[in-house]
Design an enzyme around this catalytic site. Structure first.
Site, PDB file in Angstrom:
ATOM      1  N   ARG A   1       0.939  -1.249   0.057  1.00 29.11           N
ATOM      2  CA  ARG A   1       0.088   0.146   0.031  1.00 29.11           C
ATOM      3  C   ARG A   1       0.934   1.270   0.002  1.00 29.11           C
ATOM      4  NH1 ARG A   1      -2.299  -3.698  -1.382  1.00 29.11           N
ATOM      5  NH2 ARG A   1      -4.212  -4.557  -0.492  1.00 29.11           N
TER       6      ARG A   1
ATOM      7  N   SER B   1     -11.321  -1.485   3.157  1.00 23.27           N
ATOM      8  CA  SER B   1     -10.243  -1.708   4.280  1.00 23.27           C
ATOM      9  C   SER B   1      -9.825  -0.290   4.997  1.00 23.27           C
ATOM     10  CB  SER B   1      -9.210  -2.644   3.760  1.00 23.27           C
ATOM     11  OG  SER B   1      -9.655  -4.061   3.417  1.00 23.27           O
TER      12      SER B   1
ATOM     13  N   GLU C   1      -5.541   2.900   6.652  1.00 25.39           N
ATOM     14  CA  GLU C   1      -4.914   2.619   5.038  1.00 25.39           C
ATOM     15  C   GLU C   1      -5.740   3.822   4.283  1.00 25.39           C
ATOM     16  OE1 GLU C   1      -6.105  -0.561   1.872  1.00 25.39           O
ATOM     17  OE2 GLU C   1      -5.212  -1.060   3.610  1.00 25.39           O
TER      18      GLU C   1
END
Length: 310
Positions: A177, A227, A297
């Site tokens: 990520r 998420s 995130e």
């Protein structure tokens, strides 16, 4: 800075019809929360996109590039600057020299459908993800064991000097990520992908299988940003949250999903500050219970009263 003069220049750069003032960001994020951006710009083509970006940099105006807003939480106070959308001006797909090239504004699901049409494999995992290609490259998006870096060859970006240049996937230092794009303040324009040929029926079957898994396991019926927390090394965020007794935990209309504890959802009328308050409490309770620091995130913009926002 003279705001009226800047507005006039922005309309000239991007096109008058492409510029909105005080646009609610809840209309442009999948969380469906967030206050107004001072300016919201939807350039019609790459030329106008580049001109608007150049103006913002010349005038020192904060500018954030937004795709589908699927990984974004904007505060109730909104964003003091320009939110510039990739959806119109950078939304195309073409085949070139054995590669599939696409603008940063193209939806991953649209790109996956085009790959299916061409019997190309490697993007089955992306068929149900609501984000854009640009956002996927910036954060090296992935699912079900695959990531965009598996098929990425190169990107075209606008750098801080106003130069459009091509960068190889290796140079982007794609990790979990993460990429160098935010730290270098590059603006994604286009990505080139290498997708091997496959069996169309098998590709379609895998897409359908993954779609069924998503529907069964994820709270797709509610607004969310996917998420909410990154996967901590050696753990799963959703499992830690569940084991901390937080399944269904609510702050106002923001809630830890009962279906998948890794998702924070908007049950209908949540505010951005409620989402942030819930995330803070979840992080603290997981840390208190297991000594594990959860990292968001999602990208947070605006004033949240602490370092989470920017």
């Amino acid at each position: 800075m003279n705001k009226e003069l800047f507005l006039e220049q922005l309309c000239e750069a991007a096109g008058k019809e492409a510029v909105k003032r005080n646009e609610p960001m809840k209309k442009h994020t999948t969380f469906h929360v967030g206050g107004p951006a001072d300016y919201f710009v939807s350039p019609e083509d790459e030329q106008h996109f580049l001109a608007a970006a150049a103006l913002c940099r010349k005038e020192g105006m904060p500018c954030y590039i937004v795709g589908n807003g699927s990984n974004l939480l904007v505060s109730e106070e909104g964003f003091r600057g320009v939110m510039m959308e990739t959806g119109k001006g950078l939304c195309y797909i073409r085949e070139e020299e054995g590669l599939l090239k696409a603008g940063a504004g193209i939806f991953l699901s649209t790109l996956a459908k085009e790959a299916l049409r061409l019997s190309l494999t490697g993007l089955e995992w992306a068929s149900g993800i609501p984000g854009t290609l640009g956002g996927a490259v910036v954060m090296n998006a992935g699912a079900y064991g695959s990531e965009i870096r598996d098929v990425l060859v190169s990107v075209r970006v606008l750098d801080l000097d106003g130069t459009v240049k091509e960068i190889s996937a290796e140079e982007l230092q794609l990790g979990y990520r993460s990429s160098i794009i935010p730290s270098r303040e590059y603006i994604m324009l286009e990505a080139a992908l290498r997708l091997p040929s496959g069996n169309r029926d098998e590709i379609k079957a895998q897409m359908e299988e993954l779609a069924a898994k998503r529907k069964a396991r994820q709270p797709l019926e509610y607004p969310s940003a996917g998420s909410t927390f990154k996967r901590p090394a050696g753990y799963f965020a959703g499992k830690l949250i569940e084991d901390a007794g937080l399944r269904g935990f609510r702050v106002g209309d923001a809630q830890v999903s009962e279906k998948h504890c890794g998702f924070v959802i908007n049950r209908g009328q949540a505010r951005a500050d409620e989402v942030m308050d819930l995330c803070r409490q979840v992080r603290q309770r997981v840390y208190d219970a297991f000594g594990v620091e959860l990292e968001l995130e999602i990208k947070c913009l605006g004033d949240f009263g602490d370092r989470e926002g920017s």
